[in-house]
Write a protein that holds these residues in place. Structure first.
Motif, PDB file in Angstrom:
ATOM      1  N   VAL A   1       0.844  -1.199   0.000  1.00 27.99           N
ATOM      2  CA  VAL A   1       0.000   0.000   0.000  1.00 27.99           C
ATOM      3  C   VAL A   1       0.876   1.243   0.000  1.00 27.99           C
ATOM      4  CG1 VAL A   1      -1.736   1.305   1.296  1.00 27.99           C
ATOM      5  CG2 VAL A   1      -1.844  -1.197   1.216  1.00 27.99           C
ATOM      6  N   GLY A   2       0.684   2.071  -0.992  1.00 24.11           N
ATOM      7  CA  GLY A   2       1.417   3.327  -1.070  1.00 24.11           C
ATOM      8  C   GLY A   2       0.607   4.482  -0.505  1.00 24.11           C
TER       9      GLY A   2
ATOM     10  N   LEU B   1      -2.983  14.805  -0.924  1.00 28.47           N
ATOM     11  CA  LEU B   1      -1.631  14.308  -0.666  1.00 28.47           C
ATOM     12  C   LEU B   1      -0.839  15.310   0.172  1.00 28.47           C
ATOM     13  CD1 LEU B   1      -0.204  11.691  -1.296  1.00 28.47           C
ATOM     14  CD2 LEU B   1       0.778  12.751  -3.326  1.00 28.47           C
ATOM     15  N   LYS B   2      -1.030  16.603  -0.115  1.00 26.85           N
ATOM     16  CA  LYS B   2      -0.333  17.644   0.666  1.00 26.85           C
ATOM     17  C   LYS B   2      -0.738  17.558   2.142  1.00 26.85           C
ATOM     18  CE  LYS B   2       0.337  22.606   1.079  1.00 26.85           C
ATOM     19  NZ  LYS B   2      -0.001  23.921   0.582  1.00 26.85           N
TER      20      LYS B   2
ATOM     21  N   GLN C   1       1.350  16.499   5.566  1.00 33.25           N
ATOM     22  CA  GLN C   1       1.408  17.402   6.725  1.00 33.25           C
ATOM     23  C   GLN C   1       1.110  16.626   8.004  1.00 33.25           C
ATOM     24  OE1 GLN C   1      -1.469  20.384   5.635  1.00 33.25           O
ATOM     25  NE2 GLN C   1       0.075  21.730   4.698  1.00 33.25           N
ATOM     26  N   LEU C   2       0.165  15.732   7.910  1.00 34.35           N
ATOM     27  CA  LEU C   2      -0.220  14.916   9.073  1.00 34.35           C
ATOM     28  C   LEU C   2       0.809  13.839   9.386  1.00 34.35           C
ATOM     29  CD1 LEU C   2      -3.992  14.484   8.155  1.00 34.35           C
ATOM     30  CD2 LEU C   2      -3.081  15.797  10.088  1.00 34.35           C
ATOM     31  N   PHE C   3       1.297  13.183   8.337  1.00 36.58           N
ATOM     32  CA  PHE C   3       2.247  12.079   8.474  1.00 36.58           C
ATOM     33  C   PHE C   3       3.365  12.316   7.471  1.00 36.58           C
ATOM     34  CE2 PHE C   3      -1.967  10.549   9.651  1.00 36.58           C
ATOM     35  CZ  PHE C   3      -1.722  10.116  10.942  1.00 36.58           C
ATOM     36  N   PRO C   4       4.495  12.886   7.918  1.00 33.11           N
ATOM     37  CA  PRO C   4       5.558  13.291   6.995  1.00 33.11           C
ATOM     38  C   PRO C   4       6.179  12.155   6.183  1.00 33.11           C
ATOM     39  CG  PRO C   4       5.876  14.269   9.171  1.00 33.11           C
ATOM     40  CD  PRO C   4       4.750  13.287   9.284  1.00 33.11           C
ATOM     41  N   SER C   5       5.943  10.918   6.604  1.00 32.98           N
ATOM     42  CA  SER C   5       6.504   9.776   5.885  1.00 32.98           C
ATOM     43  C   SER C   5       5.566   8.583   6.043  1.00 32.98           C
ATOM     44  CB  SER C   5       7.885   9.412   6.442  1.00 32.98           C
ATOM     45  OG  SER C   5       7.744   8.913   7.771  1.00 32.98           O
TER      46      SER C   5
ATOM     47  N   VAL D   1       2.685   4.326   9.318  1.00 31.35           N
ATOM     48  CA  VAL D   1       2.666   2.924   9.744  1.00 31.35           C
ATOM     49  C   VAL D   1       2.705   2.846  11.272  1.00 31.35           C
ATOM     50  CG1 VAL D   1       4.045   0.796   9.812  1.00 31.35           C
ATOM     51  CG2 VAL D   1       3.593   1.921   7.627  1.00 31.35           C
ATOM     52  N   GLU D   2       3.578   3.624  11.896  1.00 28.22           N
ATOM     53  CA  GLU D   2       3.675   3.602  13.355  1.00 28.22           C
ATOM     54  C   GLU D   2       2.393   4.108  14.011  1.00 28.22           C
ATOM     55  OE1 GLU D   2       7.379   5.342  14.685  1.00 28.22           O
ATOM     56  OE2 GLU D   2       8.484   4.215  13.171  1.00 28.22           O
ATOM     57  N   ALA D   3       1.782   5.152  13.439  1.00 28.09           N
ATOM     58  CA  ALA D   3       0.519   5.665  13.977  1.00 28.09           C
ATOM     59  C   ALA D   3      -0.593   4.628  13.823  1.00 28.09           C
ATOM     60  CB  ALA D   3       0.150   6.974  13.290  1.00 28.09           C
TER      61      ALA D   3
END
Length: 193
Positions: free
Chosen positions: A35-36, A48-49, A53-57, A62-64
């Protein structure tokens, strides 16, 4: 979205909640590597922006996802088991809850084992999340076992039964391993271990 392992059927209204809802459905259903971020964007309806902003990577997402899944999974289990009479019935309720979870159409096994299998060797955050989840599950089961008059050794045996049932159910596609594990748990507790 309203599975046993989740808090409830409601969908999140906030962009962050919608992203996490989409991540949970897609990562659990398809796997982390398959999953991308664009699929998460499309499923969540968040640009996407805003997603970045919410999840920089993807790693941070994945960790969240794993953190939220852990909280929701354990809360659902605890609500179910804690509603049963204290003692052996509450311990056995863990296996009843597993049986219900295994019977869900989207059951794919343990999200933490699956994630660890995909990325645990190369992603310290995934490995830490998996260890945290398993440790927390063990502590909860140990507390139930102690309240039923059981030992630490019995708690460890019951944990192995539960974990084995999760894996076997995922591979077999049947909820029956929970019932077999429940019967073994009852026998172990009856032996006064």
């Amino acid at each position: 979205m309203g599975s046993v392992a989740q808090a409830g059927p409601e969908l999140s209204e906030s962009p962050e909640g919608r992203v996490l809802d989409a991540a949970e459905e897609l990562f659990y259903g398809r796997g982390l590597q398959a999953v991308g971020m664009d699929a998460i964007r499309a499923a969540s309806g968040v640009s996407l922006k805003r997603l970045y902003q919410l999840f920089p990577s993807k790693d941070s997402l994945v960790e969240a996802y794993l953190s939220r899944r852990d909280e929701r999974w354990r809360a659902s289990l605890e609500r179910f088991a804690d509603a049963r009479p204290a003692g052996a019935e509450r311990v056995l309720a863990v296996f009843d809850w597993l049986h219900t979870w295994f019977g869900e159409p989207d059951f794919r096994g343990c999200a933490f084992v699956n994630s660890y299998g995909e990325l645990g060797a190369t992603h310290p955050g995934v490995a830490a999340a998996a260890r945290h989840h398993k440790d927390a599950f063990r502590r909860y089961l140990a507390g139930l076992t102690a309240a039923a008059g059981g030992s630490e050794a019995l708690a460890d045996q019951l944990l192995l039964l539960a974990e084995g049932a999760i894996t076997t159910a995922a591979l077999s596609g049947s909820p029956e391993p929970a019932l077999h594990a429940r019967a073994a748990a009852r026998a172990l507790m009856g032996n006064g271990s």
